[in-house]
Design a protein around this motif. Structure first.
Motif, PDB file in Angstrom:
ATOM      1  N   TRP A 183      -6.881   5.583   4.265  1.00 50.97           N
ATOM      2  CA  TRP A 183      -5.479   5.330   3.965  1.00 50.97           C
ATOM      3  C   TRP A 183      -4.529   6.011   4.950  1.00 50.97           C
ATOM      4  CZ3 TRP A 183      -3.075   3.059  -0.585  1.00 50.97           C
ATOM      5  CH2 TRP A 183      -3.979   2.381  -1.407  1.00 50.97           C
ATOM      6  N   LEU A 217      -2.948   4.935  -3.657  1.00 50.31           N
ATOM      7  CA  LEU A 217      -4.062   5.866  -3.496  1.00 50.31           C
ATOM      8  C   LEU A 217      -4.124   6.847  -4.666  1.00 50.31           C
ATOM      9  CD1 LEU A 217      -6.363   7.257  -2.032  1.00 50.31           C
ATOM     10  CD2 LEU A 217      -4.670   8.396  -0.567  1.00 50.31           C
ATOM     11  N   HIS A 244       0.788   5.553  -0.788  1.00 45.95           N
ATOM     12  CA  HIS A 244      -0.149   6.664  -0.862  1.00 45.95           C
ATOM     13  C   HIS A 244      -0.025   7.443  -2.163  1.00 45.95           C
ATOM     14  CE1 HIS A 244       0.254   5.776   3.432  1.00 45.95           C
ATOM     15  NE2 HIS A 244      -0.970   6.255   3.553  1.00 45.95           N
ATOM     16  N   GLN A 260      -9.993   5.173  -5.839  1.00 45.07           N
ATOM     17  CA  GLN A 260     -10.602   5.087  -4.517  1.00 45.07           C
ATOM     18  C   GLN A 260     -11.703   6.140  -4.363  1.00 45.07           C
ATOM     19  OE1 GLN A 260      -9.400   2.563  -2.343  1.00 45.07           O
ATOM     20  NE2 GLN A 260      -8.333   2.054  -4.252  1.00 45.07           N
ATOM     21  N   ARG A 317       0.845  -1.178   0.000  1.00 44.86           N
ATOM     22  CA  ARG A 317       0.000   0.000   0.000  1.00 44.86           C
ATOM     23  C   ARG A 317       0.891   1.242   0.000  1.00 44.86           C
ATOM     24  NH1 ARG A 317      -2.794  -3.298  -1.355  1.00 44.86           N
ATOM     25  NH2 ARG A 317      -4.837  -3.999  -0.612  1.00 44.86           N
TER      26      ARG A 317
END
Length: 329
Positions: free
Chosen positions: A318, A263, A193, A310, A191
């Motif tokens: 997040w 993200l 950002h 998203q 993950r």
């Protein structure tokens, strides 16, 4: 003299288009920079306007300026790059970082997220490693620097090794496949950002060389017929088949596969003509939100294209809620 000052003032106003948090708005404070990095003094001379400046057509002078800027403003020691690699303009690189910081804030209740838990991927980190250096200093973010060129990876690693506090904040991954952008350097279970990228602009080597010569001739009083050391750059830095438009097209296509791993996907778009095709493709792949962040430096106008898969509700999930200040290394 008045006419010269007027021309100089126009240049200063143009540079003021930089982001308000950018440390490089206005003229370079060469006295302060030389105090931090004395070697810069060898290149400081009075220009045609009667001001102290450097010869921006001299790659050694530009490299010395970058060393001084990175040391003085960002605490980076021992910065260097191999011969024939691009010397990046620090103000423009900083502008990208500040603009995407504001972008992340739109997903975090208006607050810029800071600290090592904010993870970023720099696609094509280059030998100079400038985006991670600035992003970590300004906001405390962690970075993965990916590049297809082993020499660039080695150079960027040497810069981080010279600054031990950065070793846990900036890591590097080699991209083994020139057709891939995200696969091979990012796992779907990870993950991050933010991904950032300054894609190769030109479609052929000849086109890249012609552009470099044009730049040098604009900087020099005498006609230049050969690209100067460190202004040429490596082929992977300057051009790819299809140029910027094709690179961004591939990036958008591959981002779909990593829609839940990142993200915000972002990239510089230097050629405005490439925007419409990118917008159409992002609509086709059903990006939830698409933003274009305007940027300006000198006479060059650019922009950052950003997209996410998203929803606004999911974007807020997040971010860690306990970290609101920049952590010091």
């Amino acid at each position: 003299m008045a006419q010269k000052k007027a021309k100089r003032n126009v240049k200063e106003k143009t540079k003021a288009k930089l982001h308000p948090r950018n440390k490089h708005i206005g003229r370079y404070d060469l006295d302060a920079l030389t105090l931090s990095f004395p070697e810069l003094g060898d290149f400081v001379k009075e220009n045609q306007y009667g001001d102290n400046s450097i010869d921006f057509a001299n790659p050694d002078a530009v490299k010395a300026l970058n060393k001084a800027l990175l040391l003085h403003y960002y605490g980076v020691k021992g910065w260097d790059i191999p011969d024939n690699y691009l010397v990046p303009p620090i103000p423009g690189r900083a502008d990208y970082i500040h603009n995407v910081a504001d972008l992340l804030a739109t997903s975090n209740g208006g607050e810029i997220p800071t600290g090592k838990k904010i993870k970023c991927l720099d696609i094509g980190v280059g030998a100079n490693c400038v985006y991670p250096l600035i992003g970590n200093h300004e906001y405390g973010w962690s970075f993965i620097g990916a590049d297809i060129d082993p020499v660039s990876i080695a150079s960027a690693t040497a810069i981080v090794d010279a600054n031990p506090d950065l070793k846990t904040r900036i890591k590097f991954r080699h991209q083994p496949n020139h057709k891939n952008i995200f696969p091979g350097v990012l796992e779907k279970t990870e993950r991050i950002h933010l991904s950032i990228c300054n894609p190769p602009f030109h479609a052929t080597f000849g086109e890249a060389q012609a552009a470099a010569l044009k730049k040098l001739n604009n900087l020099n009083k005498e006609k230049v017929t050969e690209v100067t050391l460190n202004f040429g750059g490596q082929s992977k830095e300057l051009w790819c088949h299809g140029g910027e438009g094709k690179f961004v097209k591939d990036m958008i296509a591959q981002s779909v596969e990593f829609s839940n791993s990142c993200l915000w996907f972002t990239t510089l778009i230097s050629n405005q003509a490439n925007l419409q095709a990118a917008y159409a493709q992002l609509k086709q792949v059903e990006a939830v939100d698409v933003k274009t962040l305007a940027m300006g430096q000198g006479n060059k106008i650019s922009r950052v294209l950003a997209w996410t898969f998203q929803t606004p509700e999911r974007q807020q999930l997040w971010f860690p809620k306990t970290e609101s200040v920049i952590e010091q290394p």
